[in-house]
Scaffold this motif. Structure first.
Motif, PDB file in Angstrom:
ATOM      1  N   PRO A  92      82.114  50.202  -4.807  1.00 23.16           N
ATOM      2  CA  PRO A  92      80.986  49.627  -4.065  1.00 23.16           C
ATOM      3  C   PRO A  92      81.417  48.414  -3.243  1.00 23.16           C
ATOM      4  CG  PRO A  92      80.862  49.010  -6.372  1.00 23.16           C
ATOM      5  CD  PRO A  92      81.973  49.994  -6.260  1.00 23.16           C
TER       6      PRO A  92
ATOM      7  N   PRO B 271      84.184  44.693  -6.722  1.00 20.84           N
ATOM      8  CA  PRO B 271      83.927  46.133  -6.831  1.00 20.84           C
ATOM      9  C   PRO B 271      84.657  46.764  -8.010  1.00 20.84           C
ATOM     10  CG  PRO B 271      85.484  45.699  -5.069  1.00 20.84           C
ATOM     11  CD  PRO B 271      85.007  44.360  -5.544  1.00 20.84           C
TER      12      PRO B 271
ATOM     13  N   GLN C 211      76.928  46.690  -1.637  1.00 26.24           N
ATOM     14  CA  GLN C 211      76.996  47.718  -2.679  1.00 26.24           C
ATOM     15  C   GLN C 211      77.092  49.151  -2.150  1.00 26.24           C
ATOM     16  OE1 GLN C 211      77.365  46.585  -5.951  1.00 26.24           O
ATOM     17  NE2 GLN C 211      77.539  44.728  -4.722  1.00 26.24           N
TER      18      GLN C 211
END
Length: 240
Positions: free
Chosen positions: A5, A86, A10
């Protein structure tokens, strides 16, 4: 790199390779995520290690209002989500200056997040500028590639060298012969029938061009084959 993400919005990022730099890039906001290996392509090892060292315990920043963030997953001022790793999901990421570019760093995963403009700026400041031409360098002229033959100094031996065994013979056919009747190519002796193109008579001096002769004129006299070599050698004996 595995799909992960975006640290800012995201959205799932895609692995990309551009301008010699591999990274994960967000197709929505253009943000980029570089791991330590990719970051090492644009900065030196000491600089990279200094970035991760400075990031330890360093506060983050809000990408919406630029407010400082410490130990909170979201900005208390504008409510925007804090930059998030992430890989491990840590938030907020520490904000560190790297070559005049502020990047968001995860010390645990050893990765760096940047928005689209910051990625471009980092590449610009780390890519060496093309070297300007030297104004004092002499301009290359066509004449620089025209080589004139200069007479050899007096006393210099211009006879072709040849490696002779106990019984001189042609390198190709093996026929025994006196060296004076042979031709030389790469220090080996050949008979008149087997002499390679460009070989020279064993007993004759190499053809010498005067400095005043042009390249086009020299080409009329220089021998290029075994037969022509024999003719030149014979003429040099007749008109010596």
């Amino acid at each position: 790199m595995q799909p992960c993400p975006c640290p800012y919005c995201q959205t799932t990022m895609l692995s990309t390779y551009a301008r010699g730099l591999a990274r994960d890039e967000c197709g929505a906001c253009g943000a980029g995520w570089l791991d330590a290996e990719a970051l090492g392509k644009v900065v030196t090892g000491p600089v990279m290690e200094a970035v991760f060292e400075q990031a330890k315990g360093r506060p983050g920043r809000c990408r919406g209002c630029d407010a400082g963030l410490q130990y909170v997953p979201g900005c208390p001022s504008c409510g925007r989500r804090a930059p998030t790793c992430p890989g491990c999901g840590s938030a907020p990421l520490s904000a560190v200056e790297l070559r005049d570019v502020t990047v968001d760093v995860c010390v645990k995963c050893r990765g760096v997040a940047m928005d689209r403009e910051e990625v471009a700026r980092l590449l610009n400041v780390t890519t060496p500028a093309p070297r300007a031409p030297d104004a004092h360098a002499p301009e290359i002229q066509a004449a620089d590639f025209e080589h004139e033959y200069i007479p050899a100094p007096q006393g210099m031996n211009l006879r072709p060298k040849v490696l002779l065994g106990d019984e001189p013979a042609c390198t190709t056919c093996g026929r025994r012969m006196e060296p004076r009747y042979g031709f030389v190519w790469e220090e080996r002796l050949f008979c008149g029938s087997c002499a390679p193109e460009g070989s020279a008579p064993y007993a004759g001096e190499l053809t010498k061009a005067r400095a005043s002769e042009s390249a086009s004129r020299r080409s009329q006299y220089l021998n290029t084959g075994a037969t022509e070599s024999a003719v030149v050698w014979l003429l040099s004996k007749l008109f010596k």
